[in-house]
Design a protein around this motif. Structure first.
Motif, PDB file in Angstrom:
ATOM      1  N   ARG A 117      64.987  62.610  54.065  1.00 56.39           N
ATOM      2  CA  ARG A 117      65.248  61.321  53.424  1.00 56.39           C
ATOM      3  C   ARG A 117      64.128  60.336  53.717  1.00 56.39           C
ATOM      4  O   ARG A 117      64.172  59.205  53.296  1.00 56.39           O
ATOM      5  CB  ARG A 117      66.586  60.747  53.903  1.00 56.39           C
ATOM      6  N   ARG A 118      63.187  60.770  54.483  1.00 53.80           N
ATOM      7  CA  ARG A 118      62.008  59.955  54.782  1.00 53.80           C
ATOM      8  C   ARG A 118      62.369  58.654  55.487  1.00 53.80           C
ATOM      9  O   ARG A 118      61.838  57.587  55.135  1.00 53.80           O
ATOM     10  CB  ARG A 118      61.218  59.647  53.509  1.00 53.80           C
ATOM     11  N   ILE A 140      75.591  58.550  55.257  1.00 53.62           N
ATOM     12  CA  ILE A 140      76.297  57.271  55.264  1.00 53.62           C
ATOM     13  C   ILE A 140      75.380  56.118  55.645  1.00 53.62           C
ATOM     14  O   ILE A 140      74.692  56.171  56.656  1.00 53.62           O
ATOM     15  CB  ILE A 140      77.456  57.330  56.285  1.00 53.62           C
ATOM     16  N   GLY A 160      65.468  43.961  57.825  1.00 54.42           N
ATOM     17  CA  GLY A 160      65.502  44.515  56.476  1.00 54.42           C
ATOM     18  C   GLY A 160      65.726  46.019  56.394  1.00 54.42           C
ATOM     19  O   GLY A 160      65.517  46.618  55.348  1.00 54.42           O
ATOM     20  N   TYR A 161      66.158  46.607  57.485  1.00 55.82           N
ATOM     21  CA  TYR A 161      66.392  48.049  57.471  1.00 55.82           C
ATOM     22  C   TYR A 161      67.866  48.380  57.275  1.00 55.82           C
ATOM     23  O   TYR A 161      68.742  47.637  57.713  1.00 55.82           O
ATOM     24  CB  TYR A 161      65.917  48.677  58.786  1.00 55.82           C
ATOM     25  N   SER A 162      68.108  49.492  56.634  1.00 54.34           N
ATOM     26  CA  SER A 162      69.468  50.015  56.537  1.00 54.34           C
ATOM     27  C   SER A 162      69.599  51.221  57.455  1.00 54.34           C
ATOM     28  O   SER A 162      68.623  51.900  57.744  1.00 54.34           O
ATOM     29  CB  SER A 162      69.785  50.428  55.097  1.00 54.34           C
ATOM     30  N   ILE A 163      70.830  51.470  57.888  1.00 54.43           N
ATOM     31  CA  ILE A 163      71.066  52.500  58.895  1.00 54.43           C
ATOM     32  C   ILE A 163      71.805  53.700  58.335  1.00 54.43           C
ATOM     33  O   ILE A 163      72.851  53.554  57.711  1.00 54.43           O
ATOM     34  CB  ILE A 163      71.899  51.911  60.054  1.00 54.43           C
ATOM     35  N   PHE A 164      71.252  54.860  58.561  1.00 55.49           N
ATOM     36  CA  PHE A 164      72.008  56.095  58.332  1.00 55.49           C
ATOM     37  C   PHE A 164      72.732  56.435  59.622  1.00 55.49           C
ATOM     38  O   PHE A 164      72.091  56.707  60.639  1.00 55.49           O
ATOM     39  CB  PHE A 164      71.073  57.251  57.974  1.00 55.49           C
ATOM     40  N   ILE A 219      64.013  64.042  49.480  1.00 58.24           N
ATOM     41  CA  ILE A 219      65.261  63.709  48.802  1.00 58.24           C
ATOM     42  C   ILE A 219      65.062  62.472  47.937  1.00 58.24           C
ATOM     43  O   ILE A 219      65.696  62.300  46.908  1.00 58.24           O
ATOM     44  CB  ILE A 219      66.380  63.481  49.839  1.00 58.24           C
ATOM     45  N   ARG A 226      69.931  50.471  46.554  1.00 62.08           N
ATOM     46  CA  ARG A 226      69.591  51.781  47.105  1.00 62.08           C
ATOM     47  C   ARG A 226      70.240  52.897  46.301  1.00 62.08           C
ATOM     48  O   ARG A 226      70.103  54.065  46.614  1.00 62.08           O
ATOM     49  CB  ARG A 226      70.045  51.886  48.571  1.00 62.08           C
ATOM     50  N   THR A 272      60.814  53.635  53.454  1.00 57.87           N
ATOM     51  CA  THR A 272      62.154  53.545  52.879  1.00 57.87           C
ATOM     52  C   THR A 272      62.962  52.380  53.441  1.00 57.87           C
ATOM     53  O   THR A 272      64.046  52.111  52.966  1.00 57.87           O
ATOM     54  CB  THR A 272      62.949  54.830  53.155  1.00 57.87           C
ATOM     55  N   LYS A 273      62.445  51.737  54.454  1.00 55.52           N
ATOM     56  CA  LYS A 273      63.215  50.670  55.108  1.00 55.52           C
ATOM     57  C   LYS A 273      64.576  51.196  55.562  1.00 55.52           C
ATOM     58  O   LYS A 273      65.619  50.580  55.341  1.00 55.52           O
ATOM     59  CB  LYS A 273      63.388  49.491  54.142  1.00 55.52           C
ATOM     60  N   THR A 274      64.492  52.324  56.162  1.00 56.57           N
ATOM     61  CA  THR A 274      65.684  53.074  56.518  1.00 56.57           C
ATOM     62  C   THR A 274      65.503  53.684  57.910  1.00 56.57           C
ATOM     63  O   THR A 274      64.427  54.182  58.223  1.00 56.57           O
ATOM     64  CB  THR A 274      65.854  54.180  55.446  1.00 56.57           C
ATOM     65  N   SER A 325      60.369  53.037  47.280  1.00 56.73           N
ATOM     66  CA  SER A 325      60.116  53.825  48.482  1.00 56.73           C
ATOM     67  C   SER A 325      59.228  55.014  48.169  1.00 56.73           C
ATOM     68  O   SER A 325      58.332  55.362  48.931  1.00 56.73           O
ATOM     69  CB  SER A 325      61.442  54.323  49.075  1.00 56.73           C
TER      70      SER A 325
END
Lengths: 383, 383
Positions: B123-124, A101, B98-102, A58, A123, B68-70, B62
């Motif tokens: 989304r890796r 989200i 430094g990570y974002s959360i899904f 994606i 992002r 992706t820091k995700t 990314s």
DNA sequence: TTGTAGGCGTTATCAA
DNA sequence: TTGATAACGCCTACAA
């Protein structure tokens, strides 16, 4: 030039194309359900996909298309049941529309909020959902560079890519305070939320207006503003009740109201006989305490849905999306204000209605028709 | 070749480089805090960044770097206070790294869970945090293609890129049931959680073990399993108490226990005199009901932190990360089991301790030292 | 310390 | 209907 050799190279769309003997574009067409692909080709491609264990990135697609199918949801604290409910409403709508989200807790911290807004913009989220955010519109505009569609609860920010959802805070607060006045209370204190939250200011205004309308002088000594948490309410109430002993407390939210109830307990004050208390929001906890909390209900889950649907419309950009939407509230009269002594049966009714808030139990779209539309109104337990 | 002309072209790193009169690489170096950049250059670049309103595309980065820091956080329902607490713990740790959360709500739906896992893999995301997930390990493995590091609560999945966090479910359940047995109860029913949840099975086992150890026969008629919600608990209790009238109820979680309390109310049964009730989790609500719920505490926030830190270690992949970690629980004896009549002072103490769960009020790292380390233990209100 | 030349995995634009 | 080819915006070798 080689990647980390430890990690085996990923299967790409090209590999699939080669394996299936077609061009990359064709594979892409299959993935995106492009109509003009022969069934035969489609099947062959699908077979190759399965055979190679291919996963579409994606990431790469987003880079190319400029859309990430991603929404940033910014709230103060997911631990607050109010926002849990709101976020759930968002998720239900956004998931069905194919969006993922990014959850962002600001923890009531302006700096963290700004940082998150920055990250989300970087992002390349397609849209932003802001609840209980700090109202500084410059921040907003700067942070998202005026390019990301936004739906924000109680934000003063006014711009053509933003829809503001106004909870009817002042009206709700006024109803609550008028109710206390009607019950004969004169010294009504206000445990206010942080002044950085627009909603807190709205409720504070409603409080003032109701007093004024009743010819009661506004006494700043009866107002304390603090973090909208149980602990905040507890300490504020302790201070207020120690000093001046007001007869009634109108609180920014239920969490604070519950904190105030704990404070009363500590001070040996009976609710509602010594102190009447009214909250705001109607979270589940409000129905669980004794006496049951009188409060001003905000339809949290529905607000989350509404916000998300508005955002989706904005993203579709084919329709005219309103720049401002009002969400009604209703006064729920229960035990903590002293209007009535609740019978055991009434309490049972309230608790049984509470069970309906178990979203997991509900069929996916059971609440589809219950969109917010009505006006602010007053409801008693029997109605 | 031109993009949608309506949208003005984005400022890219190249543009910044041109504006600052340096190469793209230099700009990149500045962005990524590469040490070998002269202060003068850094300043010039930063000035250009500000002047042009440049925003780095994490997307493109990314794609290039493969990271992706995700992180994907998968839970049944954010509306459940238990998971609100857990997710908050995750967020606090991951944000700092430094990570974002899904955020992904499965709504207890296996299909939705699978879909989300798929999306997250596409989304890796760099890692996966799974709470209350369905335990089918094949799904997991298939969904993430064995490539994404995972930390999962109560999952049977065993693989070298997965760490499993085991809440001490059976021990906790056994403690609770033994406690009820010690109080003289013989007919102890169990309101169990869904059998797709490993945690529910663990608690069910603990229930059986405790009965067995006490020489009490296991009676399947005294066990109902359903959705772990207030409503689920309500209906299960209604059924159980209507039929057989057990003397005590051990519930999969506090939500169900509270539902059961509502059911008791409806049936005119007094707690704890007619029916003793014990829950599991110790969510805030447990301290708010009357009588206060006896329960088995799980440190939810800390578990979220722990899981995230383990995942972070896995991502760092320099250290040996354990494949399995145990999280202790403790029995919190309060009013609903009938062990003691709670004095008003004791209730106040419990409520005041509850205020400490207001995370927003806490300084960012105040709870740093409180990591989970102790063994399962038993605590009474006075201790 | 900085510049140059790909390539990460897609999708879009054509032409075939 | 499908195939070649060029971006999308950034980072990483490697050379300078």
């Amino acid at each position: 030039m080689q990647r980390n050799p430890r990690r085996k190279k990923r299967v790409t769309l090209r590999d699939v194309a080669k394996h299936a003997g077609v061009s990359p574009k064709t594979v892409s067409n299959v993935l995106n359900d492009w109509p003009y692909v022969s069934d035969e080709t489609r099947r062959r491609v699908q077979a190759s996909i399965d055979a190679l264990g291919y996963r579409q990135s994606i990431l790469a697609a987003s880079l190319r298309t400029g859309r990430t199918k991603t929404i940033g949801v910014v709230i103060p604290d997911i631990t607050n049941p109010f926002f849990g409910q709101v976020v759930r409403g968002c998720e239900d709508v956004l998931y069905n529309a194919g969006y993922s989200i990014f959850l962002c807790n600001t923890n009531e911290d302006a700096a963290k909020e700004r940082t998150y807004l920055d990250i989300l913009a970087n992002r390349r989220v397609d849209g932003l959902l802001l609840f209980g955010a700090h109202p500084s519109s410059e921040e907003l505009t700067a942070a998202v560079h005026g390019e990301i569609p936004i739906v924000a609860e109680d934000s003063p920010a006014e711009s053509d890519n933003t829809t503001v959802i106004d909870i009817d805070n002042s009206a709700g607060a006024a109803m609550a305070v008028r109710h206390l006045l009607d019950l004969g209370h004169k010294r009504i204190a206000h445990l206010g939320g942080p002044s950085e939250r627009a909603a807190a200011n709205g409720r504070h205004e409603g409080y003032q207006q109701a007093l004024e309308a009743a010819g009661v002088d506004y006494d700043p000594a009866l107002v304390i503003r603090c973090k909208p948490t149980m602990r905040g309410g507890y300490h504020a109430a302790l201070q207020l009740l120690g000093d001046e002993q007001p007869a009634a407390l109108f609180c920014y939210n239920d969490l604070m109201a519950i904190g105030a109830m704990v404070a009363c307990r500590r001070l040996g004050l009976e609710i509602p006989d010594d102190v009447a208390i009214v909250g705001f929001d109607d979270i589940a906890m409000a129905s669980l305490v004794t006496p049951i909390l009188t409060t001003v209900r905000v339809q949290q889950y529905e607000m989350g849905r509404l916000a998300s649907e508005l955002l989706l419309k904005r993203l579709g950009d084919d329709e005219e999306v309103p720049g401002r939407v009002k969400v009604p509230v209703e006064l729920i009269v229960r035990g903590s204000c002293g209007a009535k002594r609740m019978s055991s049966r009434q309490v049972s009714l309230i608790l049984e209605r509470l069970l309906d808030s178990d979203l997991v139990d509900l069929a996916p779209c059971e609440s589809d028709e219950s969109h917010i539309a009505s006006q602010a109104s007053c409801v008693t337990p029997d109605s």
